[in-house]
Design a protein around this motif. Structure first.
Motif, mmCIF file in Angstrom:
data_model
loop_
_atom_site.group_PDB
_atom_site.id
_atom_site.type_symbol
_atom_site.label_atom_id
_atom_site.label_comp_id
_atom_site.label_asym_id
_atom_site.label_seq_id
_atom_site.Cartn_x
_atom_site.Cartn_y
_atom_site.Cartn_z
ATOM 1 N N LEU A 150 0.835 -1.197 0.000
ATOM 2 C CA LEU A 150 0.000 0.000 0.000
ATOM 3 C C LEU A 150 0.874 1.252 0.000
ATOM 4 O O LEU A 150 1.778 1.386 0.831
ATOM 5 N N ASN A 151 0.568 2.191 -0.907
ATOM 6 C CA ASN A 151 1.197 3.508 -0.871
ATOM 7 C C ASN A 151 0.719 4.265 0.369
ATOM 8 O O ASN A 151 -0.315 3.906 0.957
ATOM 9 N N PRO A 152 1.424 5.350 0.752
ATOM 10 C CA PRO A 152 1.033 6.068 1.983
ATOM 11 C C PRO A 152 -0.416 6.572 1.964
ATOM 12 O O PRO A 152 -1.048 6.654 3.010
ATOM 13 N N HIS A 153 -0.975 6.871 0.791
ATOM 14 C CA HIS A 153 -2.332 7.425 0.738
ATOM 15 C C HIS A 153 -3.413 6.340 0.659
ATOM 16 O O HIS A 153 -4.599 6.670 0.692
ATOM 17 N N THR A 154 -3.040 5.074 0.533
ATOM 18 C CA THR A 154 -4.030 4.009 0.336
ATOM 19 C C THR A 154 -4.443 3.427 1.688
ATOM 20 O O THR A 154 -3.595 3.008 2.476
ATOM 21 N N ALA A 155 -5.771 3.405 1.928
ATOM 22 C CA ALA A 155 -6.293 3.025 3.249
ATOM 23 C C ALA A 155 -6.178 1.522 3.496
ATOM 24 O O ALA A 155 -6.426 0.709 2.598
ATOM 25 N N VAL A 156 -5.840 1.170 4.715
ATOM 26 C CA VAL A 156 -5.710 -0.234 5.135
ATOM 27 C C VAL A 156 -7.027 -0.985 4.961
ATOM 28 O O VAL A 156 -7.034 -2.172 4.610
ATOM 29 N N CYS A 157 -8.182 -0.296 5.166
ATOM 30 C CA CYS A 157 -9.484 -0.978 5.095
ATOM 31 C C CYS A 157 -9.765 -1.559 3.701
ATOM 32 O O CYS A 157 -10.593 -2.454 3.558
ATOM 33 N N LEU A 158 -9.056 -1.088 2.665
ATOM 34 C CA LEU A 158 -9.248 -1.633 1.313
ATOM 35 C C LEU A 158 -8.773 -3.087 1.207
ATOM 36 O O LEU A 158 -9.060 -3.765 0.227
ATOM 37 N N LEU A 159 -8.041 -3.546 2.234
ATOM 38 C CA LEU A 159 -7.541 -4.930 2.215
ATOM 39 C C LEU A 159 -8.535 -5.923 2.809
ATOM 40 O O LEU A 159 -8.278 -7.127 2.836
ATOM 41 N N GLU A 160 -9.653 -5.417 3.297
ATOM 42 C CA GLU A 160 -10.662 -6.232 3.987
ATOM 43 C C GLU A 160 -10.978 -7.538 3.233
ATOM 44 O O GLU A 160 -11.101 -8.594 3.838
ATOM 45 N N ASP A 161 -11.113 -7.476 1.908
ATOM 46 C CA ASP A 161 -11.529 -8.654 1.134
ATOM 47 C C ASP A 161 -10.385 -9.345 0.389
ATOM 48 O O ASP A 161 -10.638 -10.196 -0.464
ATOM 49 N N ILE A 162 -9.139 -8.993 0.730
ATOM 50 C CA ILE A 162 -8.007 -9.641 0.056
ATOM 51 C C ILE A 162 -6.971 -10.135 1.073
ATOM 52 O O ILE A 162 -6.075 -10.920 0.736
ATOM 53 N N SER A 173 6.236 3.559 3.851
ATOM 54 C CA SER A 173 6.341 4.644 4.823
ATOM 55 C C SER A 173 7.029 5.872 4.223
ATOM 56 O O SER A 173 7.372 6.815 4.924
ATOM 57 N N VAL A 174 7.204 5.843 2.898
ATOM 58 C CA VAL A 174 7.581 7.021 2.093
ATOM 59 C C VAL A 174 6.824 6.857 0.777
ATOM 60 O O VAL A 174 6.266 5.796 0.497
ATOM 61 N N ASN A 175 6.803 7.912 -0.045
ATOM 62 C CA ASN A 175 6.245 7.746 -1.386
ATOM 63 C C ASN A 175 7.259 6.986 -2.222
ATOM 64 O O ASN A 175 8.433 7.350 -2.261
ATOM 65 N N PRO A 176 6.836 5.891 -2.868
ATOM 66 C CA PRO A 176 7.816 5.002 -3.496
ATOM 67 C C PRO A 176 8.483 5.633 -4.719
ATOM 68 O O PRO A 176 7.923 6.494 -5.373
ATOM 69 N N GLY A 177 9.682 5.180 -4.994
ATOM 70 C CA GLY A 177 10.358 5.610 -6.212
ATOM 71 C C GLY A 177 11.783 6.084 -6.015
ATOM 72 O O GLY A 177 12.555 6.136 -6.958
ATOM 73 N N PHE A 178 12.152 6.422 -4.791
ATOM 74 C CA PHE A 178 13.513 6.881 -4.525
ATOM 75 C C PHE A 178 13.998 6.300 -3.195
ATOM 76 O O PHE A 178 13.192 6.087 -2.293
ATOM 77 N N GLY A 179 15.305 6.093 -3.067
ATOM 78 C CA GLY A 179 15.865 5.725 -1.770
ATOM 79 C C GLY A 179 16.112 6.983 -0.954
ATOM 80 O O GLY A 179 16.074 8.102 -1.463
ATOM 81 N N GLY A 180 16.344 6.788 0.346
ATOM 82 C CA GLY A 180 16.797 7.890 1.198
ATOM 83 C C GLY A 180 15.774 8.954 1.540
ATOM 84 O O GLY A 180 16.138 10.105 1.766
#
Ligand code: ZN
Length: 207
Positions: free
Chosen positions: A107-119, A130-137
């Motif tokens: 999950l990206n930082p903006h995507t809610a945990v509750c969306l995983l309810e059915d998966i 815990s960061v926006n993906p795409g870069f280190g550091g």
């Protein structure tokens, strides 16, 4: 592995083999789902050749279902795909399992945990960015602690065996707090490779 020295990849993998780390985390970026391009299957194959620990391959690519077999052949033991990058997530997770790998959702930082309810029942692990993906550091996003707690609650309710993994800006300061919140697996890049003694830093983090 994104923070390793790619001119000395074998040396860095041997350091990790001898260290207390459990998995090697490999970030694959396509320049489309995330702005950067990292590397693809040929580099994963080279990492696999020297690694004595499981490869945890994190696909930051659009429509990752297209590449499940390729990354199995390249040596992935665990394959995680982004919720935001899959139209048919259930099908992709089944494909990962059918290829004999452990599978999980990111999950990206903006995507809610509750969306995983059915998966969540189909997940061996869930990776919270815990960061926006795409870069280190990058700097750690503090809301991650809340998401770990929410996810822990969901796992306990629906699938207690599911592991909770956190990726991005993890260091010796936030690691104990993440474990306390319910995380099982922490991904550390710069905190390890930019430290004076990477193996000692891994040991400290494990403690
Ligand atoms: Zn990652």
């Amino acid at each position: 592995m994104l923070s390793a020295d790619f001119g000395n990849l074998q040396r860095d993998i041997e350091m990790l083999n001898a260290s207390e780390c459990d998995w090697l985390h490999v970030d694959v970026m396509d320049g489309l789902f995330v702005p950067n391009i990292s590397f693809g299957q040929p580099i994963v194959k080279h990492i696999k050749r020297h690694a004595k620990k499981p490869l945890d391959v994190h696909l930051m690519i659009m429509d990752p279902g297209r590449y499940v077999e390729d990354f199995k052949n390249a040596g992935a033991d665990i394959l995680t795909v982004h919720y935001e990058a899959c139209t048919h997530l259930d099908r992709v997770l089944h494909s990962i399992h059918d290829h004999g790998m452990k599978g999980g959702v990111v999950l990206n930082p903006h995507t809610a945990v509750c969306l995983l309810e059915d998966i969540i029942q189909e997940c061996d692990l869930v990776l919270l960015m815990s960061v926006n993906p795409g870069f280190g550091g990058q700097k750690f996003i503090e809301n991650t602690y809340n998401k770990v707690r929410q996810l822990k609650e969901l796992c306990l309710r629906k699938h207690p065996e599911c592991l909770i993994e956190v990726d991005g800006g993890v260091n010796l300061q936030n690691a104990p707090l993440l474990f306390e919140a319910g995380a099982d697996v922490l991904v550390a890049g710069n905190a390890v490779f930019k430290s004076d003694d990477p193996a000692a830093t891994i040991q400290q983090m494990k403690q």
